[in-house]
Each structure stands twice: as structure tokens, then as C-alpha cells.
Enzyme design. Structure first.
Site, PDB file in Angstrom:
ATOM      1  N   ASP A   7      86.233   1.999 -37.734  1.00 31.88           N
ATOM      2  CA  ASP A   7      85.472   2.809 -38.685  1.00 31.88           C
ATOM      3  C   ASP A   7      84.010   2.491 -38.412  1.00 31.88           C
ATOM      4  O   ASP A   7      83.502   1.458 -38.835  1.00 31.88           O
ATOM      5  CB  ASP A   7      85.848   2.455 -40.125  1.00 31.88           C
ATOM      6  CG  ASP A   7      85.043   3.256 -41.139  1.00 31.88           C
ATOM      7  OD1 ASP A   7      84.862   4.472 -40.928  1.00 31.88           O
ATOM      8  OD2 ASP A   7      84.601   2.667 -42.134  1.00 31.88           O
ATOM      9  N   GLU A  67      87.191   6.728 -35.668  1.00 29.27           N
ATOM     10  CA  GLU A  67      87.009   7.846 -36.598  1.00 29.27           C
ATOM     11  C   GLU A  67      85.807   8.661 -36.154  1.00 29.27           C
ATOM     12  O   GLU A  67      84.763   8.124 -35.807  1.00 29.27           O
ATOM     13  CB  GLU A  67      86.799   7.333 -38.019  1.00 29.27           C
ATOM     14  CG  GLU A  67      86.760   8.445 -39.048  1.00 29.27           C
ATOM     15  CD  GLU A  67      86.758   7.930 -40.467  1.00 29.27           C
ATOM     16  OE1 GLU A  67      87.611   8.375 -41.247  1.00 29.27           O
ATOM     17  OE2 GLU A  67      85.899   7.086 -40.790  1.00 29.27           O
ATOM     18  N   ASP A 141      85.582  -0.400 -45.295  1.00 28.34           N
ATOM     19  CA  ASP A 141      85.464  -0.238 -43.843  1.00 28.34           C
ATOM     20  C   ASP A 141      86.711  -0.773 -43.130  1.00 28.34           C
ATOM     21  O   ASP A 141      87.169  -0.193 -42.147  1.00 28.34           O
ATOM     22  CB  ASP A 141      84.217  -0.962 -43.319  1.00 28.34           C
ATOM     23  CG  ASP A 141      82.968  -0.561 -44.057  1.00 28.34           C
ATOM     24  OD1 ASP A 141      82.424   0.513 -43.752  1.00 28.34           O
ATOM     25  OD2 ASP A 141      82.551  -1.318 -44.949  1.00 28.34           O
TER      26      ASP A 141
END
Length: 193
Positions: A7, A67, A141
Site C-alpha cells: 500500500d 495498489e 496501511d
């Protein structure tokens, strides 16, 4: 298959490692790379790269899932996040690993949260799917990174030809395990033929 999910962020970068072992999803580790917010961007990116490279070396994943970007109203924020994503892509490429990118809505849906679901819904589903204690996920996160890894495992197994599965039907792939654990609103896509 062992996957390290990322992330990306320029101040906090989450990573999470999940492996499919004999049809079970196993949480191997996670963390949040924190950098000094007041440091120049170049220094923050260097620190993110070093820490992520160390995580790749420690966990030895077979693939990296990152991501993708979502829509930003602030162009500067999007640009800075793009730099952090670039660091993640570079670290994976330097380690010789395949990199897969997933849209944020796809990541959320893959763990059973709606595409518009908030970070709490994603974290709750990740904890349920992996049996991770809430206290160990210090920031969203980390749970988001674990969700990215789960998304890749789900996509990987769904994309596998049916012929590769044992004919006795005893072994379940990660996609089947994931689908079994999700709410009835989840519709597992048909395997590609």
C-alpha cells in the site's frame, strides 16, 4: 505462492505478506514503513526503497502486488503518491520479481468489502480472513497491504486453468478458501478457459 502486497505512500508505506499453503491462506508478516515527514521527498523515497528492499529480502516473495492510484483532487498529492508507487515498482524489479497492480476498488471487493467501503471494513475483513489480531495492525496501511496481497492470490487462483487442480477435489485453492469465508454477496468469477 507467497505474495508481498504494498500500500504505497510517501510518509507511510504498508506491506503485508500472505502465502497460500495447501489451500490455506497464511499470514506471514506485515509492517508499516515510516519516514520522517519533514525530510525532503528524495530522502523519504530513498528510505522507503531501502526498507521495502529489506522486506523483500526477508520474506522472499514470489510476486509483488501494488495498489494502484485512485482519483485525487490535488494533483500534487497524486504526483507524490506516484513517486512512492514508483519506489515499490523499482524495488520489486530490482529483486527480479513480477509486479501486479490492482485498482483500490478491486482490492476492496476481493476481500469482501464493497468497492466504496472504508478502511475499517477492509481491516475487519483482512483480520477475519487471516486471523490477525486487531492490535497488531497498527495502521490501516498494513491491513490495506495485506488486502492487496489477498487480491493477487485471489486473481492468481481464479486465472489458473482448471486442469491444474487435483481431480480428487480435496485441495481447495486460495480463491475457493477466500470465497468460502466471504459473505454471500461475494460472487466468485468463473475461471478463464
Amino acid at each position: 505462492m507467497r505474495v508481498l502486497g504494498v500500500d504505497p505512500g510517501s510518509r507511510f508505506m504498508g506491506f503485508g505478506v500472505v502465502e497460500e499453503k495447501k489451500g490455506r491462506l497464511v499470514h506471514l508478516g506485515h509492517g508499516v514503513i515510516k519516514v520522517v515527514e519533514s525530510a525532503p521527498l528524495a530522502e523519504r523515497l530513498k528510505d522507503l526503497h531501502a526498507a521495502l528492499s529489506a522486506a523483500l529480502q526477508r520474506y522472499k516473495p514470489e510476486a509483488v502486488a501494488v495498489e494502484g492510484l485512485f482519483t485525487f483532487r490535488n494533483a500534487r498529492s497524486a504526483l507524490v503518491l506516484g513517486h512512492a508507487r514508483g519506489v515499490a515498482l523499482l524495488a520489486a524489479a530490482q529483486a527480479g520479481l513480477p509486479v501486479h497492480e490492482y485498482a483500490p476498488a478491486s482490492v476492496k471487493k476481493s476481500v469482501g468489502a464493497s468497492g466504496a467501503g472504508n478502511k475499517d471494513a477492509v481491516a475487519r475483513m483482512v483480520r477475519t480472513l487471516l486471523g490477525v489480531d486487531e492490535a497488531t495492525l497498527e495502521r490501516a496501511d498494513a491491513s490495506d497491504a495485506l488486502a492487496v496481497a489477498l487480491c493477487h492470490l485471489n486473481q492468481f487462483r481464479v486465472g489458473m486453468p482448471r486442469a491444474s487442480a487435483p481431480s480428487n477435489g480435496k485441495r481447495k485453492g486460495a480463491a475457493s478458501v477466500l470465497a468460502d469465508r466471504l459473505s454471500s454477496a461475494y460472487q466468485r468469477p468463473e475461471a478463464r478457459r
